[in-house]
Every structure is written in C-alpha cells, then in structure tokens.
Design a protein around this motif. Sequence first.
Motif, PDB file in Angstrom:
ATOM      1  N   UNK A  94       8.693  15.919  -1.057  1.00 33.64           N
ATOM      2  CA  UNK A  94       7.789  16.581  -0.124  1.00 33.64           C
ATOM      3  C   UNK A  94       8.121  16.045   1.261  1.00 33.64           C
ATOM      4  N   UNK A  95       7.736  16.822   2.257  1.00 30.40           N
ATOM      5  CA  UNK A  95       8.246  16.526   3.601  1.00 30.40           C
ATOM      6  C   UNK A  95       7.852  15.140   4.101  1.00 30.40           C
ATOM      7  N   UNK A  96       6.772  14.599   3.539  1.00 35.17           N
ATOM      8  CA  UNK A  96       6.398  13.247   3.964  1.00 35.17           C
ATOM      9  C   UNK A  96       7.115  12.182   3.141  1.00 35.17           C
ATOM     10  N   UNK A  97       7.962  12.623   2.214  1.00 35.18           N
ATOM     11  CA  UNK A  97       8.680  11.655   1.381  1.00 35.18           C
ATOM     12  C   UNK A  97      10.173  11.966   1.331  1.00 35.18           C
ATOM     13  N   UNK A  98      10.683  12.583   2.395  1.00 39.01           N
ATOM     14  CA  UNK A  98      12.130  12.832   2.414  1.00 39.01           C
ATOM     15  C   UNK A  98      12.736  12.220   3.678  1.00 39.01           C
ATOM     16  N   UNK A  99      14.034  12.279   3.745  1.00 40.94           N
ATOM     17  CA  UNK A  99      14.803  11.764   4.873  1.00 40.94           C
ATOM     18  C   UNK A  99      14.394  10.328   5.208  1.00 40.94           C
ATOM     19  N   UNK A 100      14.031  10.114   6.467  1.00 38.99           N
ATOM     20  CA  UNK A 100      13.739   8.737   6.892  1.00 38.99           C
ATOM     21  C   UNK A 100      12.416   8.239   6.339  1.00 38.99           C
ATOM     22  N   UNK A 101      11.695   9.098   5.620  1.00 36.82           N
ATOM     23  CA  UNK A 101      10.441   8.654   5.007  1.00 36.82           C
ATOM     24  C   UNK A 101      10.586   8.510   3.493  1.00 36.82           C
ATOM     25  N   UNK A 102      11.812   8.514   3.014  1.00 41.48           N
ATOM     26  CA  UNK A 102      12.042   8.370   1.579  1.00 41.48           C
ATOM     27  C   UNK A 102      12.551   6.967   1.271  1.00 41.48           C
ATOM     28  N   UNK A 103      11.982   6.286   0.285  1.00 38.27           N
ATOM     29  CA  UNK A 103      10.796   6.683  -0.463  1.00 38.27           C
ATOM     30  C   UNK A 103       9.507   6.560   0.346  1.00 38.27           C
ATOM     31  N   UNK A 104       9.543   5.709   1.361  1.00 38.87           N
ATOM     32  CA  UNK A 104       8.331   5.504   2.131  1.00 38.87           C
ATOM     33  C   UNK A 104       8.728   4.863   3.451  1.00 38.87           C
ATOM     34  N   UNK A 105       7.974   5.131   4.529  1.00 35.94           N
ATOM     35  CA  UNK A 105       8.355   4.530   5.811  1.00 35.94           C
ATOM     36  C   UNK A 105       8.452   3.006   5.681  1.00 35.94           C
ATOM     37  N   UNK A 106       9.374   2.441   6.398  1.00 34.90           N
ATOM     38  CA  UNK A 106       9.552   0.987   6.325  1.00 34.90           C
ATOM     39  C   UNK A 106      10.489   0.599   5.202  1.00 34.90           C
ATOM     40  N   UNK A 107      11.007   1.569   4.482  1.00 32.58           N
ATOM     41  CA  UNK A 107      11.902   1.286   3.368  1.00 32.58           C
ATOM     42  C   UNK A 107      12.858   2.456   3.312  1.00 32.58           C
ATOM     43  N   UNK A 108      13.816   2.461   4.201  1.00 32.64           N
ATOM     44  CA  UNK A 108      14.679   3.620   4.312  1.00 32.64           C
ATOM     45  C   UNK A 108      16.107   3.130   4.460  1.00 32.64           C
ATOM     46  N   UNK A 109      17.043   4.062   4.432  1.00 31.69           N
ATOM     47  CA  UNK A 109      18.461   3.702   4.514  1.00 31.69           C
ATOM     48  C   UNK A 109      18.854   2.755   3.382  1.00 31.69           C
ATOM     49  N   UNK A 110      18.228   2.966   2.223  1.00 28.13           N
ATOM     50  CA  UNK A 110      18.556   2.223   0.989  1.00 28.13           C
ATOM     51  C   UNK A 110      18.171   0.755   1.067  1.00 28.13           C
ATOM     52  N   UNK A 111      17.635   0.349   2.219  1.00 24.63           N
ATOM     53  CA  UNK A 111      17.192  -1.038   2.356  1.00 24.63           C
ATOM     54  C   UNK A 111      15.704  -1.105   2.091  1.00 24.63           C
ATOM     55  N   UNK A 112      15.203  -2.315   1.947  1.00 20.48           N
ATOM     56  CA  UNK A 112      13.786  -2.511   1.678  1.00 20.48           C
ATOM     57  C   UNK A 112      13.316  -3.666   2.561  1.00 20.48           C
ATOM     58  N   UNK A 132       0.834  -1.204   0.000  1.00 23.35           N
ATOM     59  CA  UNK A 132       0.000   0.000   0.000  1.00 23.35           C
ATOM     60  C   UNK A 132       0.869   1.254   0.000  1.00 23.35           C
ATOM     61  N   UNK A 133       1.907   1.239   0.816  1.00 19.77           N
ATOM     62  CA  UNK A 133       2.780   2.416   0.896  1.00 19.77           C
ATOM     63  C   UNK A 133       3.439   2.699  -0.444  1.00 19.77           C
ATOM     64  N   UNK A 134       3.841   1.631  -1.117  1.00 21.17           N
ATOM     65  CA  UNK A 134       4.464   1.817  -2.430  1.00 21.17           C
ATOM     66  C   UNK A 134       3.448   2.437  -3.391  1.00 21.17           C
ATOM     67  N   UNK A 135       2.219   1.934  -3.325  1.00 22.02           N
ATOM     68  CA  UNK A 135       1.211   2.433  -4.264  1.00 22.02           C
ATOM     69  C   UNK A 135       0.898   3.901  -4.061  1.00 22.02           C
ATOM     70  N   UNK A 136       1.019   4.382  -2.844  1.00 24.60           N
ATOM     71  CA  UNK A 136       0.631   5.781  -2.606  1.00 24.60           C
ATOM     72  C   UNK A 136       1.811   6.751  -2.660  1.00 24.60           C
TER      73      UNK A 136
END
Lengths: 399, 520
Positions: B469-487, B316-320
């Motif tokens: 956008x602020x909800x898609x940067x830093x630790x929320x990029x690209x999406x929460x649960x998928x950060x630090x280049x890991x998935x 779902x997070x990926x889709x949005x």
Amino acid sequence: MNELSALPQHTTQMMLHTPFHSRVVEACEINEWSAWQGYTTPSSYTNVEFEYFAIRSNTGVFDLTPMTKYRITGADAEAYLDRLLTRNIAKLAVNRVAYIVMCNDAGDVIDDGTVFRLADNEFRLCTQERVLDWMMWSAAGFDVEVIDETADVAALAIQGPTSCRVLRNMGFAGMENLKPFGMQTFEFNGARIMISRTGYTGDLGYEAWMAPEQAESFWDALFEAGKLRGIRAFGSEALDIARIEAGYLAAGVDFVPAEQIVRNGRGRSPLELGLGWLVDFNKPVFSGRKALLKQKEYGPRYRFVKLSVEGNKPAEHSFIYCRGKAVGTVTSAGWCPTAKTNVALASLEMPYGRPGDELEAEIYYMRELHWTRLMAKCTIITKPVWEPARRLQTPAPDA
Amino acid sequence: MTDKKYDAIIIGAGHNGLICANYLAKSGKSVLVLEANATVGGAACTREFAPGFKVSAGAQWLYQLNPTIVSDLKLIAHGLVYAAQDLDSIALNPNGQQHISIHGSHASGGDLSEQDAHQFAALQGQLLRFVRVLDRVFNRRPPKLIESDWHDKLTLARLGIDMKMLGKEDMSEMLRVGLINIYDLLNEHLDNPLLKGALSLDAVLGSHMGPRSPNTVFTYLYRLLGQHYRFNGPALLKGGMGQLADVLLHSAQHQGVEVRTNSAVITINLNADSAKSVTLGNGDTIVANSIVSNADPKTTFTKLVGLRNIEAGFSRRVQVIRMNGNAAKLHLALEGLPDFTGLNAQQTGARLLIAPDMKYVERAFNHAKYGELSPAPAMDISIPTVHDGSLAPAGKHVLSATVQYAPYALKDGWTEAQKQLAQKVAIDTIAQYAPRIKEQIRAAEYLSPADLEQQFNTHGGHWHHGEISLDQVLMMRPTPGCTQYRTPVDNLYLCGAGAHPGGGLMGLAGKNAAEEILRG
Ligand SMILES: Cc1cc2nc3c(=O)[nH]c(=O)nc-3n(C[C@H](O)[C@H](O)[C@H](O)COP(=O)(O)OP(=O)(O)OC[C@H]3O[C@@H](n4cnc5c(N)ncnc54)[C@H](O)[C@@H]3O)c2cc1C
C-alpha cells in the motif's frame, strides 16, 4: 452501564477537583483559578509575593495532585524504565527518587519528571504531560503493567525552611533523617502515606503522597502543625518564581514536549537543554540513544543557558543577541526576590554562549501604557542563583 | 560459539535470501544461509500433500521473476526449466460459456465487444508505460525521504525524467490514477463485467484490499511488472515452484555459499546498536559482519531482535506494519482432469479465474473486512499436471488455487471446523464451474493464512510480507526509518519481500539488498 464511565475521569469531566478541593477553595481568597491537566487549581490564593515568601522563609504548601502519575509494575519494570528513560534506572535503589527525561527516537525530550522506586518491581513515574500512549507503545515486549494513577493518589508539596519541623510536629518522627531524593512510608490516621524529600522549589522540602480519602484530614493536620511556622498555601504563580530562581525547567515552557510538536526541528534534546548528565550512553538501548550519540559526535544544535540579566526588568520572551545577531530566545525569566537577581533561561543556537561571547537581551516593558525597549547585558551563570545549603543537609536543619 | 566468522549470515532461504546470497558470494563474500524449514525456497516450494501428489504449496505461478537476475545468476544453466510459459488467463463465466481469454494485452472470447478488446489493449499499453517508470525505481534501492545522497538524488532525478519522458498526457494520467482504485479505472475504460472482474482480481490478489480500495491501481501496476519482464502470462516450472528454490540453491552452492536447513534462528544478538551474531535453536551462536534477514520485518524485530532491544518509536512502527494475510491456498488431488464447463482439456491448463464481476470480488472482500469467511470467494486456479506429469501419478491431476479472501484474523479463529467450512466453500465455488469435480477429489488440503504463517514462518501469512500500500512502499517500505535494506540496528539488513520493492517471486529485494550490503 454508560460506556463513558470506563474512561479516565479527566477525559469525561470538564474540570476535575482534587481531593483537597474543599480546603483549597476555602484558602483561595482571591478566587484565581487556572486549568492544569484537567484539574482546576489556584494560580494564587492570596497574594503571589506572600506565597512566594512563605516558600522561602517558612513553609509553603502546594496541591500537586494534578501532576501526572503512572504506576509501573511487573517483572520487567526496571528494564522497561531503562529503555523508556535516558537515565540508568538499574542504579536507582528502592526508596530513592530520580529526576528523569524521556526522549523519542529522534532524541527530542517528550517530558521530564521524577521516578520513584517503590519496590524492586514497582515504580511511580511523575510527569508534567500525559504520556500514556508513549508509555504503552514503549511497553511492547516487556512484562509490565502501566496504569495512570493520577486520580488515585493525592499529593501535596510542603516546601521551605520550616517544612521539616512542620512535618515533625505532625508526628512524623525521624523526618529530619530522610535524605534528599529519599522517601519513606509513615503512618497517618491509621493509613500509610509516603513522604519523599523532593520538590520543585530548590529548597528544603517534601512531597506527601496519599490515598484521596486521607487528603482532607492530612491538610487539616498539616496546617494545624504549621500554624506557628508561617505555613501558607501557594499557587502556580509563586511556584513559577521559585522554580526559575532554582533554575528548573518547565515542560511546555522551556521546551516543547516532543509529542506535541508539528514543525520539524522544534524539539530539544537533553543535550540541548543542559541535561546531558541525565543520559547514560553505557546503556545498550533507550529511546533516543542513536540520535543522541550522533548529536554527541556532531554537536547539538542548541545550548541551554541560565543568564543573569542586568537590571531588574524580567527578560520575558526576549531575543538574545550576540554582537548584533539574534542568536536565541528566552524561555523563562523573572526577578528572583530572594537571590535578588534577574534571571533568564534561554535557548541559544550553537555555537553561541561560548565563554567570552557578549550576550544581550532585548527587553520590552510597559509602564502605564508606555512601552520601553532596552538592551540588557547578560552573563551566563552555571550555578542556580538560589541553592541554600539546607536543601542537601541531612539531618535537615530545624528552623 | 562457532569459530568461523562469516561476512554475512542470511536468515531464511526464501528465493530472496538465496538470491541475496548468490550476489554476495559472487562478489567474494563468505555467506552462510540459515533456514528454519527442512527445505529451501520459502513460499517457492513443491510439497507432496497426498501420497503421490505434489503441488507448489506456496506461490503457484511464476510471472515476474526479474530477467536480470536470471541472466546474472545463469539460472538457465543451473537448470531452470519451464513446464509452460505465457499461459492464458481465462475468466470463467458462471453461465459455463462465453469465457474470456486474456493473453498479455489481448483479450478475446465470450461476449467481449470489439470496442472493449481495443480499449483493453490501449489501457494495458498505457499502464505498461507507467510500469516501465516503476521498474526503474524498483531496480535499485529506494531514495530516502530526507538526507538524500547523490545516489538517491540521481534515482529521484531519473524518476522525474522518466515521468517527463512519458509526455504530458501520460504523466498527468499516471499521477491521477496512481492513487485511485481499480474499480473506477476499469469502469472508465471497459464495459464487459467479466473482463473487469478478472482484471480487478489481479489488482487485489494477496492483499487486504477490494477493487474499490484506493491504491489498487498501484497494485495492478505492480502485477503488470511481469509483462514488462516479458512474461506474456504466467509460467509453470517443471516439478513445481520448488525447482526455483533448487536452482537458486545450486547456483549459490556453486558460488561457495554454505546453506543449512533445519536451522531456525532464535535470536539476533546485538552489541549495543549493532548486530553481531545469531543464535540457533540448538544454542549455537554464529558471528558475522552483516546479518541479513529474509524473514519478514515483524518476525525480524518482534521475535529475533526483540522489541525491547530497539527504540520505542521504531518498535511502534514495526507493530503497526499491516501484514495480515487475506489469501488461502486450496490443494486438491484429483482422480482425473476436472471438466470445466465450456473449456477443452488444453484450456484447463490455463490460469482459471473465478471473478465474474468486480462487485463479486468486492463483496467477497466485505466479509473479510469484518473477519468473516467469504461465502463466495474469488479464486485463481492452476492445474499444473496438464503441463507437468511429474506432479501426480499417471492420469491423475492436481489442482492448486489461491482463495481470495480468507482473513488471517478470522473472527471465530482458524479452528479445524472453520477450516473445514472454508474448504467446503472453496470446493463448492469451483464446483459451480466444474460440476463433477467433487467426485474426482481423492484428497484435499486447505491452508489458511494461519497455516501459511506457520509453514513459511511469515507473520500473518502475508503474500508480500506486508501490504503493498502506498504508505508501505518505496522509501516507506517496510516502514519509515528502516529503508534501503538497512535498519536502525547497524549491520542488520532486510532482504525479503518486506523490503522494497515487495513480494512475489521477483527477486529484486534480494538483489538490491546485496548491492546495498556490498556498498558497505
Ligand atoms: C498463498 C500465497 C500465494 C502466492 N502466490 C504467488 C504466485 O502465484 N506467484 C508469485 O510470484 N508470488 C506468489 N506469492 C508471493 C510469494 O510467494 C512471496 O512474496 C515470496 O515467496 C516471498 O519471498 P521471500 O524470499 O522474500 O520470503 P519467503 O518465501 O517467505 O521466505 C522466507 C524464508 O525465511 C525463513 N525464515 C523465517 N524466519 C526464520 C528464522 N527465524 N530462521 C531461519 N529461517 C527463517 C522461512 O522459513 C522462509 O523459508 C504467494 C504468496 C502466498 C502466501
């Protein structure tokens, strides 16, 4: 056309009536109603004890139409359910039913329910909560259609030792040969209805699923056939006693459905609800898998236990202590009239609830505005206190 | 199945994929890069769009390539050559005179008041101090929201210290403006509508935001990063942006990286929770210890991994993820140098901006919000042939423009007729500033976000592989649960613009990802 008319009925009308309503109203002598997923349903028809004993000694009838029902069809229906649910659905044969839970990615239980395999690519999923949005999100990438058929399927639970006999009296020949968690289609009134050997009372019992148009005549025929077998309609209060006695969980009572939680950490995983047996880690993917694997490795946070509580005062909402330390709380409790046991379901912090842990429930009760507090010893029990042999016997015994 | 097992397979040879490959190979890893297109570089490419006319068909300006990467990978030695550097941006005045030139933090010309010039320099100075703080965060993996380890705690502590070091006034100002819009900020500081219009365009280029959208100060700071990297204005590479791709390819091959073009990855194959191999269009399956995707996150999970193979919440997070592109490209092959009213020939080689005031830009965005073409789009124009004769036959010229806005989800769909219309509107808009240009056009090409999606295999044709956008940067990029280049898929990493810190030809996503992969 009004745009609202396109919305599901339960979102536009305050209190819905089930297709059995005309009969239910008639039977509901004391006029005690409560709301259940948008429907008005009796909490009791006459007297809770009478109703409960009908379940245990004769046949009790419960209108479970408001139970949320989803129809899942399509080429990927099985694969979809295998990703949605923790259990292995590929192993579920056509005409079989399975008890299931579904989890979110954190491994917390969103809901429990039952899944019916109607055909290779056709299933019915019954849940306590309305979880359509989660089901739709889960559908991305699958060739499936998910529809909420709650209002399109009328359903009655027919539970108790004489239930098989009553159904046979109605003309459903061979009813006794239906195995637990099996289902079969019968003809009734020129229409097809489905009967499954399932229930929420821990006893011999069935659930009948039909088109709403059949509801009233089915009810009439059922009560006619059960007249001499002590048939009686029962409400949610009697059902609650029976399910606690059988040791069954209730969503929203014994755990908070994950999608409703606002506070971090309030969810419970299947492993923390004693439902680890529903999780098949051999499946490559299902929602919650990663979190549950981790939990399996590092240990769950909670242990769910059935307790036999000393005395006869229900340990409702009690704290559970272990050597003076509060280690958990009771989620459901009640005096079980048939098993004659004081039962409680409780969630304990790990590692409490180990063999040898001495547990006590702190019980408050009131008699004539006088409150008394007592500490009752609790023993962990692993088997349900009510588990009659007939529940699993095929052919179902005649009584 | 190919027998060889690589340490890493990188899906996509965009600049980030190549940079990631370079760093991994430098550390001794065996790396295979698989690129769907016939050439490497992704949106950093040069392409012939009309016989004899070449253009940077994706990104046109180099303005924020990270200098550490340039020196780490010895890109100058590998052949990085500029055709022009530190170019001015010229805000075109519709009256054909009084254009304003912007050079770094200095603005001049037109009817710009002394006070505005002074205020602009002061504002840029302050914003650059904020950018320095951001740069520290962009240079490493973003901290996680929860379960921070010592490395993340250090990053957070440094961020805290850096902000404190700004001093009380700057710090509270940074916190104040960080979330607001560029329209309000510029109005607080400046009067000149033309200057404000041009600056506001910098804040929204490549995004689905207008000057009045919250978040646009952050995107402006993001753009200013280039100035922090000592780009005192945009640069052009000799031979177009494809040169960056060539240089990165050269250095990668020098490090022993194997690169295959025309090799689209069709699936990333999992073994339960872990990525094991990739399968190509020709059926070949290649295994690696790490699979690294330079494709955008939506493409990576929707097409390559498959949504059914990941858990539903993450699916779902990926889709949005918001990544519908809203910028188009216009390429013109010209018989001669266009004559922009009020500019001399040398000035025509600057970065030319059509954004006469902030309301103009905002109005252009209004249409895009409702899936319509902007009748008066804002534009960022480059005529690289002023500096680089190699792109067109002698005496001829090439014009490349980013047209803002052009919504990916155009209401009427990107049909040929709509594209013709959009192209006409874009050319008409330029003609208001260079009236004779229509007579000079030999060939024209308009690339809608749908075309960009196809050419660069980027979902939505989005500039940054996902809104900054602020909800898609830093630790929320690209999406929460998928950060630090890991998935959520073990051994699957992201190294493209969709990962922290984001897009633009900067290279940090590729570099940081390599560091994370090497960490193991
Ligand atoms: C219209 C436009 C104008 C821009 N202008 C500028 C500018 O002037 N200056 C600037 O700095 N930035 C600009 N940008 C942004 C910049 O171009 C991008 O942010 C940047 O190119 C992203 O780099 P990347 O390496 O992460 O991804 P990309 O450049 O998108 O590369 C990804 C690569 O992966 C490949 N790929 C995808 N899927 C597969 C697969 N399944 N198998 C194999 N390969 C695959 C693609 O073919 C592509 O080569 C612009 C972007 C756009 C769209």
